[in-house]
Enzyme design. Structure first.
Site, PDB file in Angstrom:
ATOM      1  N   LEU A  53     -19.776 -32.781  -9.814  1.00  0.00           N
ATOM      2  CA  LEU A  53     -18.809 -31.524 -10.060  1.00  0.00           C
ATOM      3  C   LEU A  53     -19.555 -30.413  -9.836  1.00  0.00           C
ATOM      4  O   LEU A  53     -20.846 -30.252 -10.183  1.00  0.00           O
ATOM      5  CB  LEU A  53     -18.003 -31.843 -11.255  1.00  0.00           C
ATOM      6  CG  LEU A  53     -17.585 -33.135 -11.697  1.00  0.00           C
ATOM      7  CD1 LEU A  53     -16.732 -32.799 -13.082  1.00  0.00           C
ATOM      8  CD2 LEU A  53     -16.704 -33.418 -10.731  1.00  0.00           C
ATOM      9  N   GLY A  63     -20.996 -36.583 -11.470  1.00  0.00           N
ATOM     10  CA  GLY A  63     -19.745 -36.725 -10.791  1.00  0.00           C
ATOM     11  C   GLY A  63     -19.843 -37.479  -9.182  1.00  0.00           C
ATOM     12  O   GLY A  63     -19.090 -38.304  -8.990  1.00  0.00           O
ATOM     13  N   ASN A  79     -25.831 -38.200 -15.639  1.00  0.00           N
ATOM     14  CA  ASN A  79     -26.832 -37.448 -16.327  1.00  0.00           C
ATOM     15  C   ASN A  79     -26.083 -36.575 -17.407  1.00  0.00           C
ATOM     16  O   ASN A  79     -26.956 -35.577 -17.808  1.00  0.00           O
ATOM     17  CB  ASN A  79     -27.804 -36.770 -15.487  1.00  0.00           C
ATOM     18  CG  ASN A  79     -27.248 -35.969 -14.334  1.00  0.00           C
ATOM     19  OD1 ASN A  79     -25.940 -36.284 -14.058  1.00  0.00           O
ATOM     20  ND2 ASN A  79     -27.836 -35.065 -14.024  1.00  0.00           N
ATOM     21  N   GLU A  80     -24.831 -36.435 -17.534  1.00  0.00           N
ATOM     22  CA  GLU A  80     -24.455 -35.443 -18.433  1.00  0.00           C
ATOM     23  C   GLU A  80     -24.996 -35.042 -19.608  1.00  0.00           C
ATOM     24  O   GLU A  80     -25.183 -33.604 -19.699  1.00  0.00           O
ATOM     25  CB  GLU A  80     -22.787 -35.869 -18.765  1.00  0.00           C
ATOM     26  CG  GLU A  80     -21.793 -35.554 -17.615  1.00  0.00           C
ATOM     27  CD  GLU A  80     -21.817 -36.601 -16.613  1.00  0.00           C
ATOM     28  OE1 GLU A  80     -22.552 -37.654 -16.711  1.00  0.00           O
ATOM     29  OE2 GLU A  80     -20.870 -36.811 -15.684  1.00  0.00           O
TER      30      GLU A  80
END
Ligand code: CO8
Length: 260
Positions: free
Chosen positions: A66, A111, A135-136
């Site tokens: 994202l 994303g 990996n957020e």
């Protein structure tokens, strides 16, 4: 503005190819995702189109995930609008009637990884410089439940638990080991192998395959479909928090420093 996605549709094979071409790193912004959804809708409506390969025209990167700039310093309204199209992309792809194959020709964090996970099959370039994963947490943010479930549906609960808590980015060999990708091939063969794999998948009786796919995926899809508005509210109130905005800023600074 030039299209961020080039679609080649071959009517004789019934296979469409989406080439993501949004420099530098195919980040998934509002315009990109809107274009993706419109293209998908067109292909989905065309009964002759039975397969879709998603790949990248950018070197070294499949998709950077994202677009962080759509979530940083933006109004709650903007964030909500953005999140809605992220949901839309996922709903359309995860529930697609077409056979979908991700030809992962480079790195694919967050994303970008999700995008590939919506596909039926993942082929990745065997280059240890590339990584893939959700990996957020490394950005100080939390992958929402439908990201998590897409991952669980692919690699199981335990692998997902470790991967998500640590925000792991896997090298291709490790990704293959846990089943995050299905096949590794030399870099210059990713697209060829994707095309060959598509031919194989398309020999299966269409209707039976589609019903099987929805049987596997619908429980997860329904959960988001019936909770879209609440999920948007969740996202907006989380991402607009000052502490979260600060995390995003620090992460972007880290990206820039790493470059220097
Ligand atoms: N969004 C916006 N800009 C980005 C992004 C991104 N995701 N990724 C990279 N960029 C920018 C860089 O800042 C850089 O900008 P500039 O040229 O102005 O300095 C430019 O793109 C090129 O990037 P690099 O120089 O880093 O390119 P490399 O080829 O060296 O590396 C990578 C490519 C590996 C893709 C690297 O850029 C990278 O690791 N990017 C970050 C990827 C990432 O962590 N994405 C996470 C996005 S968040 C997400 O997808 C899910 C959020 C779920 C929300 C849940 C909230 C509740």
């Amino acid at each position: 503005t030039s299209p961020k996605i080039k679609v080649d549709y071959d009517q004789t094979t019934g296979v469409a190819v989406m080439h993501m071409q949004s420099p530098p790193v195919n980040s998934l912004g509002l315009d990109f995702l809107t274009e993706l959804c419109i293209s998908l809708e067109k292909l989905e409506m065309d009964k002759g189109c039975r397969g879709l390969i998603i790949t990248s025209n950018q070197p070294k990167v499949f998709s950077a995930g994202l677009d962080i700039l759509e979530m940083y310093g933006k109004s709650p309204e903007h964030c909500g609008e953005f999140w809605k199209v992220v949901q839309e992309m996922w709903l359309k792809l995860y529930g697609s009637n077409m056979v979908t194959i991700a030809a992962i020709s480079g790195s694919s964090p967050a994303g970008g990884c999700l995008l590939s996970l919506t596909c039926d099959y993942r082929i990745m370039a065997d280059n240890p410089r590339y990584t893939i994963g959700l990996n957020e947490t490394q950005l100080g943010i939390v992958a929402p439940f439908w990201f998590k479930e897409t991952m669980v549906n692919t690699v199981g609960h335990r692998n997902t638990e470790v991967a998500l808590q640590l925000g792991l980015l896997y090298k291709p060999a490790e990704a293959l080991k846990i089943g995050l990708v299905d096949q590794l091939v030399p870099e210059d063969q990713v697209f060829t192998v994707a095309t060959q794999t598509m031919t194989k998948w398309l020999t299966i009786p269409e209707h039976a395959r589609q019903i099987t796919k929805s049987m596997m995926r619908n429980p997860t899809i329904d959960k988001l479909r019936t909770n879209r508005e609440a999920d948007i509210q969740n996202f907006v109130s989380f991402i607009t928090k000052e502490s979260i905005q600060k995390s995003l800023r620090m992460y972007m600074e880290m990206l820039k420093q790493r470059k220097a």
